[in-house]
Each structure stands twice: as C-alpha cells, then as structure tokens.
Design a protein around this motif. Structure first.
Motif, PDB file in Angstrom:
ATOM      1  N   LEU A 141       0.830  -1.202   0.000  1.00 10.06           N
ATOM      2  CA  LEU A 141       0.000   0.000   0.000  1.00 10.06           C
ATOM      3  C   LEU A 141       0.865   1.252   0.000  1.00 10.06           C
ATOM      4  N   GLU A 142       0.371   2.285  -0.653  1.00  8.80           N
ATOM      5  CA  GLU A 142       0.962   3.612  -0.559  1.00  8.80           C
ATOM      6  C   GLU A 142      -0.141   4.574  -0.119  1.00  8.80           C
ATOM      7  N   GLU A 143       0.064   5.216   1.006  1.00 10.20           N
ATOM      8  CA  GLU A 143      -0.933   6.139   1.548  1.00 10.20           C
ATOM      9  C   GLU A 143      -0.458   7.566   1.338  1.00 10.20           C
ATOM     10  N   CYS A 144      -1.349   8.389   0.823  1.00  8.01           N
ATOM     11  CA  CYS A 144      -1.029   9.791   0.563  1.00  8.01           C
ATOM     12  C   CYS A 144      -1.910  10.686   1.419  1.00  8.01           C
ATOM     13  N   VAL A 145      -1.460  11.926   1.617  1.00  7.20           N
ATOM     14  CA  VAL A 145      -2.218  12.909   2.407  1.00  7.20           C
ATOM     15  C   VAL A 145      -2.383  14.170   1.561  1.00  7.20           C
ATOM     16  N   PRO A 146      -3.321  14.142   0.589  1.00  5.51           N
ATOM     17  CA  PRO A 146      -3.480  15.305  -0.287  1.00  5.51           C
ATOM     18  C   PRO A 146      -4.112  16.507   0.401  1.00  5.51           C
ATOM     19  N   ILE A 147      -4.874  16.274   1.484  1.00  6.78           N
ATOM     20  CA  ILE A 147      -5.508  17.379   2.213  1.00  6.78           C
ATOM     21  C   ILE A 147      -5.143  17.230   3.689  1.00  6.78           C
ATOM     22  N   SER A 148      -4.345  18.136   4.172  1.00 11.99           N
ATOM     23  CA  SER A 148      -3.932  18.090   5.570  1.00 11.99           C
ATOM     24  C   SER A 148      -4.564  19.247   6.328  1.00 11.99           C
ATOM     25  N   ALA A 149      -4.643  19.086   7.634  1.00  9.29           N
ATOM     26  CA  ALA A 149      -5.235  20.126   8.488  1.00  9.29           C
ATOM     27  C   ALA A 149      -4.129  20.840   9.255  1.00  9.29           C
ATOM     28  N   GLU A 150      -4.380  22.095   9.558  1.00 12.83           N
ATOM     29  CA  GLU A 150      -3.439  22.828  10.396  1.00 12.83           C
ATOM     30  C   GLU A 150      -3.622  22.372  11.841  1.00 12.83           C
ATOM     31  N   GLY A 151      -2.544  21.897  12.435  1.00 17.70           N
ATOM     32  CA  GLY A 151      -2.645  21.389  13.792  1.00 17.70           C
ATOM     33  C   GLY A 151      -3.308  20.021  13.805  1.00 17.70           C
ATOM     34  N   GLU A 152      -3.931  19.682  14.923  1.00 19.81           N
ATOM     35  CA  GLU A 152      -4.597  18.391  15.073  1.00 19.81           C
ATOM     36  C   GLU A 152      -5.898  18.382  14.271  1.00 19.81           C
ATOM     37  N   PRO A 153      -6.066  17.438  13.346  1.00 19.37           N
ATOM     38  CA  PRO A 153      -7.298  17.413  12.540  1.00 19.37           C
ATOM     39  C   PRO A 153      -8.513  17.062  13.392  1.00 19.37           C
ATOM     40  N   GLN A 154      -9.654  17.651  13.023  1.00 25.68           N
ATOM     41  CA  GLN A 154     -10.902  17.344  13.715  1.00 25.68           C
ATOM     42  C   GLN A 154     -11.423  15.964  13.318  1.00 25.68           C
ATOM     43  N   ARG A 155     -11.194  15.575  12.080  1.00 25.52           N
ATOM     44  CA  ARG A 155     -11.607  14.265  11.595  1.00 25.52           C
ATOM     45  C   ARG A 155     -10.532  13.744  10.639  1.00 25.52           C
ATOM     46  N   ARG A 156     -10.481  12.421  10.530  1.00 24.31           N
ATOM     47  CA  ARG A 156      -9.589  11.784   9.556  1.00 24.31           C
ATOM     48  C   ARG A 156     -10.443  10.925   8.625  1.00 24.31           C
ATOM     49  N   VAL A 157     -10.382  11.249   7.349  1.00 30.96           N
ATOM     50  CA  VAL A 157     -11.175  10.568   6.328  1.00 30.96           C
ATOM     51  C   VAL A 157     -10.217   9.944   5.318  1.00 30.96           C
ATOM     52  N   THR A 158     -10.493   8.714   4.926  1.00 25.00           N
ATOM     53  CA  THR A 158      -9.646   8.024   3.941  1.00 25.00           C
ATOM     54  C   THR A 158     -10.479   7.619   2.731  1.00 25.00           C
ATOM     55  N   LEU A 159     -10.023   8.029   1.545  1.00 27.97           N
ATOM     56  CA  LEU A 159     -10.630   7.600   0.292  1.00 27.97           C
ATOM     57  C   LEU A 159      -9.902   6.341  -0.167  1.00 27.97           C
ATOM     58  N   VAL A 160     -10.656   5.297  -0.471  1.00 26.18           N
ATOM     59  CA  VAL A 160     -10.053   4.009  -0.830  1.00 26.18           C
ATOM     60  C   VAL A 160     -10.656   3.504  -2.134  1.00 26.18           C
ATOM     61  N   GLY A 161      -9.803   3.042  -3.038  1.00 23.05           N
ATOM     62  CA  GLY A 161     -10.305   2.447  -4.270  1.00 23.05           C
ATOM     63  C   GLY A 161      -9.505   2.844  -5.486  1.00 23.05           C
ATOM     64  N   ASP A 162     -10.193   2.991  -6.615  1.00 20.87           N
ATOM     65  CA  ASP A 162      -9.518   3.279  -7.872  1.00 20.87           C
ATOM     66  C   ASP A 162      -9.603   4.762  -8.203  1.00 20.87           C
ATOM     67  N   SER A 163      -9.371   5.099  -9.470  1.00 20.48           N
ATOM     68  CA  SER A 163      -9.327   6.497  -9.883  1.00 20.48           C
ATOM     69  C   SER A 163     -10.665   7.206  -9.718  1.00 20.48           C
ATOM     70  N   HIS A 164     -11.779   6.470  -9.632  1.00 20.20           N
ATOM     71  CA  HIS A 164     -13.077   7.115  -9.433  1.00 20.20           C
ATOM     72  C   HIS A 164     -13.233   7.628  -8.009  1.00 20.20           C
ATOM     73  N   MET A 165     -12.411   7.156  -7.098  1.00 15.63           N
ATOM     74  CA  MET A 165     -12.336   7.772  -5.775  1.00 15.63           C
ATOM     75  C   MET A 165     -11.422   8.993  -5.816  1.00 15.63           C
ATOM     76  N   GLN A 166     -10.347   8.865  -6.551  1.00 16.55           N
ATOM     77  CA  GLN A 166      -9.418   9.979  -6.690  1.00 16.55           C
ATOM     78  C   GLN A 166     -10.114  11.222  -7.235  1.00 16.55           C
ATOM     79  N   GLN A 167     -11.032  11.037  -8.191  1.00 17.99           N
ATOM     80  CA  GLN A 167     -11.670  12.181  -8.833  1.00 17.99           C
ATOM     81  C   GLN A 167     -12.621  12.943  -7.902  1.00 17.99           C
ATOM     82  N   ILE A 168     -12.962  12.355  -6.761  1.00 19.68           N
ATOM     83  CA  ILE A 168     -13.864  13.014  -5.811  1.00 19.68           C
ATOM     84  C   ILE A 168     -13.129  14.045  -4.955  1.00 19.68           C
TER      85      ILE A 168
END
Length: 677
Positions: free
Chosen positions: A455-482
C-alpha cells in the motif's frame, strides 16, 4: 531496433562472418509490430526482439573490445551509438509535433505535448509508467509518440551498457580475474535479477511494469550473454535447422497465441525472446535463415527502424481524422503503405547519407554536438506549440465563478439550454487544449504503509494542527476524482484526508475489473487490514460501477463484503454512486459537433435507473451511508458533456477536476449528515 552491423561469429565457424538472417529477423520483428498494432490491436513481442538484438550487438561489441584489452572510450562509444538513433528519431518527432498541432483536436494537445517532450529526452517509458499508475496511460487517447517508450528504454540501455562493461573489465583486471568470465557473471546476474523483478512487478502492477526499464534489462543482458557464448555452441545441422524454424514459428505466433498485453512482460516475454535466440543460434542452415536472408527480408531489416517510428503516428492520425476506433482492412493498408513510403524515404534520404559522415573526423566536440543537434528541430517545434497552447488555455475554473457554475447550474430551475447556463458568452472550461491536465492530483505526502508495503498512503488534504476528523478515500481512480469535491468541506472543517488508491482496483474483496488479478485482491485485503488496525473516522468508497447505456450499473457482492469487514472493525463508510461511462469521449464529441449538440447527450434513463443497485440489495451493513451525485452530474433528462459552461468529463469515464470542484456544495450538504456529524 536502430540499424546495427549484423556481423558476428556464426555457430560452427572459426572466424567472423556476416549474419544476414539477423537483419531479416529485425525486419520480421518490425513487420509483426506494425501488423499487430494496425490490424490486431495486440502486442506482438517484436519489441522484445529489438531489445535482445541491441544487447547482442552493443554488449557483444563492447565486451569483446574489453576482453581484447582495448580501451572503451565512453564518449566515442556513446556518440557512435546515439548517431544511430537521434537523426531518424528527431525527424519523426519534429514531423509528429507539427502534424499533431495542425491536424489533431485540441483535446489531445496536452497529452501529445507531454509525451513528445518526454520522447525527445528518451524518458517516455517512465512517463507512461507513472501515468499508468494514475490511470492515465490506459484511459486517455494515445499520443503520436506513445511508441517511443521502447526507444527510450533502448537509449537508456545505450548509456548503461558501456558503463557496465567498463566497470566490470576494470574490476576484473584490478582483481587479476578473467575479464570474459567476469563479464559473463555480471551479465548473468543482471539478467537473473531483472527477470525476477519483471515477474514480481508484472504480477503486482502490470501497468507500471510494462514500461519499467528494469523489467526489460534481462533481455539486453541475455543478448550480451549470447554474443559471448555463441561461438562455443556446437549443434548439428539438422538440430540447428529445426531450431531456426521453431524460432520463426514461435515469433510469428507469439501475439496470436498469448494475450501478452495483459500479463507482459513477466515470464511471458520468454516466448518472443527465446524464439529470437533460437533463430540466432541456428545460424546458417539453409532453412529458416534462407527465408530471412531473402532480398525482401534484408530490405525490411534495413528500413525496420524508420518503419517502427513512422507507423504509430500515421496510425494515430489516421484513426483520429477518420473518426474510427480501428483501422480496418482497407484503412490498415493505407496506414501501412504510408508508413512504408515514409520509412523508405527516411532510409535513403537521411540514414544512408548520414552513415557516410565520419564522426571521427569531426572531433570530440563537434561530433557529439552534431548528434545532439538532430533533436533541435523537434525541441523548437515543441517549444513553439507549447507556447501557443498555453496562450489560449485560459485559467482554471475557480469555485464560485458565476460564469462557470458547473453543477451549481442544476441546483435550481434548469434553463432550457443548460449549455449556456451562467454567462452565455463564457467559453467552456477547462479549455480543450488543457483538458487532459484537468485531473485531481492526489500524490502529496505519499509513503508506503509500514505494516503493508504493498500500500501507498497519501495525504493530499492536511489540516493545520490536530485534525478534527480523519477521512480516507479508498479504491480506484473514481475515488481519486472526488477529491476536488471534498476539499472545500475538509478545509472548512479541519479534516485530514488520506488516500489509498490503486488504478483499476475498486474497494472490494474481489477483483472487479479483472477477476484473474490476484494482486488487486491482495491489495484490497491489505487495505482492509490497515483500515481495521488504524481506523479513520470515515472511509469513502465506490457504491457501484459500470454505469453504461443499457442500465448495466451494479453493486458487486465484493463491495458489500468489504463494507461488512469495515463494519466489524467499527469504521463508518460513505459509498459514492458511480458516474456514467461512455463508449466515446464526450469532450471530443462536443469539439466535433459543437456545444449543445443533441448527439453528444445520452438520455439519462439509458444510463441510470431510478433505483440504484445497492438499494435493492440485502446484507448492506448499517455503517454505510450512500452519496448519490447523479442529479449534479446529469440533468433530469440527459447526461451531457457540459453543464454550466464546465466540461463534465476528462475522458470517457472520469470527471474533470473543474467539474468535480463544482460538486462541493452538494458534498458539503450531504456527507456530514450521512455520517451523523
């Protein structure tokens, strides 16, 4: 691939002898590549023959010089080798650039520019390898330079081969070892390591492995080994004759018998490579070599390099201008005839005159400068085209642009002519010239997952400081486009968004795109285990797939099983209904027929059923909430290529980043409620 001297020691002889059958072998390989590309649409294995022959001649030549104790002058060797590549390659690139700029649709410009530039620097294989990971190489329209991936690998080998021979020879002499034995050991080690990597990489990520130079090095190394041992091969005439015919038959039938495009290179590449080895080892027997030594076969060998380079851009331009998915019998003959004519002209008017040029007389400075100058016209043409394309590309669509509302145009009463909903005078965005660059880039903060290296995990959207929530998009390019649709909400709410994305591998317990792809199943299993071990606050996945005309949309059992696994781990899931897929590229239809053309709009009822497939399933766990954006992607009656002055589709099934961004209002309204946040 490029013309090389067909002189080596034949089996059973004691002195150097001309090997005309090898020139014929090169011609046969080129013909197979052209035939399979033009008429069959499959990989022939001919390129692998080119790689073997390059290793046979280049490594053989430099290794024999080193064994004799002759000095291997790197600069001189490289200049001589690239003199065989650059003039013809530079001409084809320059002409392809001009033709693509003048004749091809603006929607293809970006891809062609990128790949022509990569080809001019002989890194096209890595460009395609990286694009294939992000889905692009398989889903975008083919560029006129896509076939330069193999020439790029060959150029990289030209740089590496003399260095390897020189380093091994110096090491052997320093250690007092036999240079020949050391070279044999080194080439064998390279061949074994590269072949092992090819098998492993092909099974785990074939799209990347296909263009990876490391998966092809064994073919060059095997050619070098063959060059060093062929004079010691002792076979009877009958055995060699049989071997020659077996090699020819194996090479001709390779692409027809094996679907080499789906699991290549890997161990399947042994078929064409060993077929070529058989022909070379057979030598002159009066059998298959007689066929390969005919005047026609010899001439095909002489023009094989320009024929290979010309046939692909001719084919691509023909298909685009004719508006056809395949050349067909008659169209294919036109493509082949034009390609052969260009190859003949290039050979006689460019290659043969340049072979009369004495690089040695030009000196150490002027000779390399002349070689490099062969690429100058292509680079100049690319620079001019790039500047012209950039000047008319326009700016990216900004969220809230009243002239380009995109999906927001559907939030109220829909205007009768939805194409100009917004400013009627506004141009469509993204512009067709930069359409293929309008893709959601997610590769930020990427790193292998410690407990699951696959697996390779990326963090395209990070929060300043401690994030309020952590959300992970999983799947193919149709998840990437969201991602562009999710980003405004994530920024506003201080969420951290991570991605686990693998091309052509939606989140499931099965392999939905290719049932035989065990690597996708292993990847999904690793993703499930990783998410269960370190649960995010929510996971976003696909709810359905294969939305096409004929109401083919489905929610596979593997999707539901994967959701159940996350439910057992206490992970909330948001499943996003898939967007339509087409048998054409909507933007190209718009480009050809004009904005608002009825023929470019598919009736919504032919693509999307009133009830999505997941609503009709039993066993869907309570942890899943469904996000259906169909009303923001299609009008109440059609699924058009353009809404609110924004192009909806990047290719035949992916949303543009610009349009995805205009979906953010709908995502911000619905997603938190689905999660009870």
């Amino acid at each position: 691939m490029a013309g090389l001297e067909t002189v080596d020691r034949a089996p059973g002889t004691t002195r150097s002898a001309r090997r005309p059958e090898i020139e014929g072998l090169r011609g046969l390989a080129a013909v197979l590549v052209v035939v399979y590309h033009v008429w069959i649409g499959r990989v022939s294995g001919g390129v692998d023959v080119f790689f073997l022959l390059s290793g046979f001649f280049i490594l053989g030549m430099t290794a024999r010089s080193a064994i004799r104790g002759e000095r291997v002058a790197l600069a001189t060797t490289w200049t001589r080798l690239f003199w065989r590549l650059f003039p013809t390659a530079g001409l084809v690139l320059a002409v392809s650039t001009v033709v693509a700029a003048v004749l091809l649709p603006a929607s293809t410009w970006s891809r062609n520019l990128h790949e022509l530039l990569a080809s001019a620097f002989f890194v096209e294989n890595w460009r395609l390898a990286l694009d294939s990971v992000d889905y692009y190489a398989d889903n975008g329209a083919a560029s006129v330079a896509q076939h330069f991936w193999s020439l790029s690998i060959q150029a990289q080998f030209y740089l590496l081969a003399p260095l390897l021979v020189l380093a091994v020879a110096r090491w052997a002499r320093f250690r007092g070892a036999d240079v020949r034995a050391a070279l044999l050991a080194a080439l064998a080690a390279v061949a074994l390591a590269s072949f092992a990597h090819s098998v492993i990489a092909t099974s785990s990520d074939q799209a990347f492995a296909y263009f990876d130079a490391r998966t092809r090095l064994w073919e060059f190394a095997l050619g070098g080994l063959l060059a060093l041992v062929i004079d010691r091969v002792r076979l009877g005439t009958v055995a060699r004759a049989v071997l020659g015919w077996v090699g020819v038959a194996g090479l001709v039938t390779c692409g027809a018998v094996l679907d080499v495009g789906a699991a290549f290179p890997g161990y399947l590449a042994l078929w064409p490579v060993l077929s070529a080895v058989a022909i070379i080892v057979a030598g002159r027997t009066g059998g298959a070599d007689r066929l390969l030594s005919t005047r026609a076969a010899q001439y095909l060998g002489k023009i094989s390099f320009p024929l290979y380079l010309w046939h692909w851009p001719v084919l691509v331009v023909f298909l685009v201008l004719a508006g056809l998915p395949a050349a067909g019998p008659v169209g294919g003959l036109v493509v082949v005839a034009v390609s052969v004519a260009l190859a003949i002209a290039t050979h006689h008017l460019l290659e043969e005159p340049l072979r009369a040029v004495s690089l040695a007389r030009l000196g150490r400075v002027r000779a390399p400068a002349l070689v490099a100058a062969c690429l100058a016209p292509a680079l100049v043409a690319l620079g001019v085209w790039s500047a012209v394309a950039a000047a008319g590309a326009g700016a990216p669509v900004a969220l809230g642009d009243p002239s380009h509302p995109g999906a927001l145009a559907l939030s109220g009463a829909l205007a009768a002519d939805h194409v100009v909903d917004g400013d009627p005078a506004a141009p469509v965005e993204p512009s067709l010239a930069r359409l293929q660059d309008d893709w959601a880039d997610y590769r930020a903060g990427c790193a292998p997952v410690a407990d699951h290296p696959v697996l390779e995990e990326c963090v395209p959207i990070s929060a300043e400081g401690e994030p309020q929530r952590r959300v992970t998009l999983v799947g193919d390019s149709h998840m990437q486009q969201i991602l562009p649709a999710l980003e405004p909400l994530a920024r506003e709410q201080h969420w951290e968004v991570r991605t686990l994305v693998r091309a052509r591998c939606p989140f499931s317990t099965a392999s939905e795109t290719d049932p035989a792809d065990a690597s996708c199943i292993a990847w999904n299993e690793a993703a499930i285990e990783h998410l269960a071990a370190a649960p995010p606050d929510a996971v976003v996945v696909s709810a359905s797939r294969d939305v096409r005309q004929g109401l083919t949309e489905q929610t596979p059992e593997g999707f539901v099983a994967a959701w159940q696994r996350l439910d057992a781990a206490g992970v909330p899931v948001v499943a996003v209904r898939d967007n339509p897929r087409f048998d054409h590229r909507p933007a190209e239809c718009l480009e050809a027929l004009g904005r608002g053309a009825p023929d470019c709009e598919i009736p919504r009822g032919e693509l999307l059923a009133a009830d999505p497939p997941y609503a009709l399933l039993d066993g869907v766990p309570d942890n899943v909430g469904f996000l259906d954006l169909s009303d923001e992607i299609c009008t109440p009656t059609t699924c058009p290529p353009e809404i609110g002055n924004v192009l909806v589709y990047l290719d035949d099934n992916h949303l543009t980043a610009s349009y995805s961004r205009t979906l953010s209002a709908a995502v911000s309204q619905r997603l938190p409620g689905l999660l009870g946040w």
